[in-house]
Design an enzyme around this catalytic site. Structure first.
Site, PDB file in Angstrom:
ATOM      1  N   HIS A   1       0.913  -1.328   0.069  1.00 53.64           N
ATOM      2  CA  HIS A   1      -0.019  -0.026   0.040  1.00 53.64           C
ATOM      3  C   HIS A   1       0.972   1.194   0.005  1.00 53.64           C
ATOM      4  O   HIS A   1       2.065   0.946   0.308  1.00 53.64           O
ATOM      5  CB  HIS A   1      -1.037  -0.241   1.133  1.00 53.64           C
ATOM      6  CG  HIS A   1      -0.376  -0.302   2.326  1.00 53.64           C
ATOM      7  ND1 HIS A   1       0.158  -1.588   2.867  1.00 53.64           N
ATOM      8  CD2 HIS A   1       0.080   0.818   3.480  1.00 53.64           C
ATOM      9  CE1 HIS A   1       0.634  -1.447   4.078  1.00 53.64           C
ATOM     10  NE2 HIS A   1       0.626  -0.319   4.338  1.00 53.64           N
TER      11      HIS A   1
ATOM     12  N   HIS B   1       0.712   5.092   1.146  1.00 50.07           N
ATOM     13  CA  HIS B   1       0.083   6.152   1.876  1.00 50.07           C
ATOM     14  C   HIS B   1       0.235   7.408   1.337  1.00 50.07           C
ATOM     15  O   HIS B   1       1.346   7.619   0.645  1.00 50.07           O
ATOM     16  CB  HIS B   1       0.899   6.382   3.319  1.00 50.07           C
ATOM     17  CG  HIS B   1       0.710   5.316   4.221  1.00 50.07           C
ATOM     18  ND1 HIS B   1      -0.106   4.979   5.335  1.00 50.07           N
ATOM     19  CD2 HIS B   1       1.836   4.240   4.257  1.00 50.07           C
ATOM     20  CE1 HIS B   1       0.317   4.030   5.904  1.00 50.07           C
ATOM     21  NE2 HIS B   1       1.301   3.472   5.294  1.00 50.07           N
TER      22      HIS B   1
HETATM   23  P1  5GP Z   1       1.826   0.220   7.597  1.00 48.07           P
HETATM   24  O1  5GP Z   1       2.101   0.696   8.760  1.00 48.07           O
HETATM   25  O2  5GP Z   1       1.594  -1.198   6.891  1.00 48.07           O
HETATM   26  O3  5GP Z   1       2.324   1.128   6.196  1.00 48.07           O
HETATM   27  O4  5GP Z   1       0.361   1.125   7.184  1.00 48.07           O
HETATM   28  C1  5GP Z   1      -1.172   0.407   7.386  1.00 48.07           C
HETATM   29  C2  5GP Z   1      -1.890   1.537   7.561  1.00 48.07           C
HETATM   30  O5  5GP Z   1      -3.148   0.773   7.355  1.00 48.07           O
HETATM   31  C3  5GP Z   1      -1.957   2.147   9.036  1.00 48.07           C
HETATM   32  O6  5GP Z   1      -1.960   3.461   8.818  1.00 48.07           O
HETATM   33  C4  5GP Z   1      -3.391   1.578   9.551  1.00 48.07           C
HETATM   34  O7  5GP Z   1      -3.805   2.873  10.154  1.00 48.07           O
HETATM   35  C5  5GP Z   1      -4.035   1.283   8.380  1.00 48.07           C
HETATM   36  N1  5GP Z   1      -5.230   0.351   8.529  1.00 48.07           N
HETATM   37  C6  5GP Z   1      -5.011  -0.906   9.274  1.00 48.07           C
HETATM   38  N2  5GP Z   1      -6.258  -1.516   9.232  1.00 48.07           N
HETATM   39  C7  5GP Z   1      -7.232  -0.746   8.545  1.00 48.07           C
HETATM   40  C8  5GP Z   1      -8.433  -1.091   8.267  1.00 48.07           C
HETATM   41  O8  5GP Z   1      -9.179  -2.153   8.523  1.00 48.07           O
HETATM   42  N3  5GP Z   1      -9.076  -0.098   7.498  1.00 48.07           N
HETATM   43  C9  5GP Z   1      -8.613   0.977   7.053  1.00 48.07           C
HETATM   44  N4  5GP Z   1      -9.116   2.043   6.234  1.00 48.07           N
HETATM   45  N5  5GP Z   1      -7.295   1.275   7.426  1.00 48.07           N
HETATM   46  C10 5GP Z   1      -6.665   0.285   8.158  1.00 48.07           C
END
Ligand code: 5GP
Ligand code: ZN
Length: 138
Positions: free
Chosen positions: A101, A103
């Site tokens: 993903h 951001h």
């Molecule tokens: P990472 O730390 O893996 O780069 O980011 C994961 C992101 O996914 C985090 O910012 C977290 O808030 C978001 N996130 C995790 N679970 C969910 C979910 O079920 N729905 C949404 N919309 N965001 C999520």
């Protein structure tokens, strides 16, 4: 391929609802549930790729243009002054969901503060060694 136990596969495929900003055959763009700032969004490919190293090149080639499209809409729609793209690979880098993903984090005048680090130091020998270590693997 979609992974059965992956939350982002389920969200991208519409099996779990999420606030959706954009959708096409390859991607769904959603709002992050734990936003760093107002409008924090995530670009999710509909196929499962664990991280950038696994991402299909043709899909990956579309990510930046999509981020620009969403970023432009954030600037005019939300009035943010700019935005950051953040993309974490591996737990050590802060990746908590093992589905690629990107951001997109709107930045407003005055905050939030983020993507900061204390600059270290380097010297010519060390830079040369690092170049060798990485380029040997390309
Ligand atoms: P990472 O730390 O893996 O780069 O980011 C994961 C992101 O996914 C985090 O910012 C977290 O808030 C978001 N996130 C995790 N679970 C969910 C979910 O079920 N729905 C949404 N919309 N965001 C999520
Ligand atoms: Zn997935």
């Amino acid at each position: 391929m979609v992974k059965d136990d992956c939350i982002f596969c389920k969200i991208a495929g519409g099996k779990i609802p999420a606030a959706t900003l954009y959708e096409d055959e390859d991607f769904r763009v959603i709002l992050d549930l734990g936003p760093a700032s107002r409008g924090h969004a995530l670009i999710l490919p509909k196929e499962h790729y664990q991280d950038l190293c696994e991402l299909d090149e043709a899909v990956g080639a579309k990510v930046l243009a999509l981020a620009a499209k969403i970023g432009r809409a954030m600037k005019s729609g939300l009035g943010c002054a700019g935005f950051n793209l953040v993309q974490n690979n591996g737990e050590a880098a802060g990746q908590t969901v093992k589905h690629f993903h990107m951001h997109i984090i709107p930045r407003y005048e005055g905050g939030p503060e983020m993507v900061v680090w204390k600059p270290g130091s380097s010297d010519a020998g060390e830079l040369e060694k690092i170049v060798e270590e990485i380029t040997a693997q390309l």
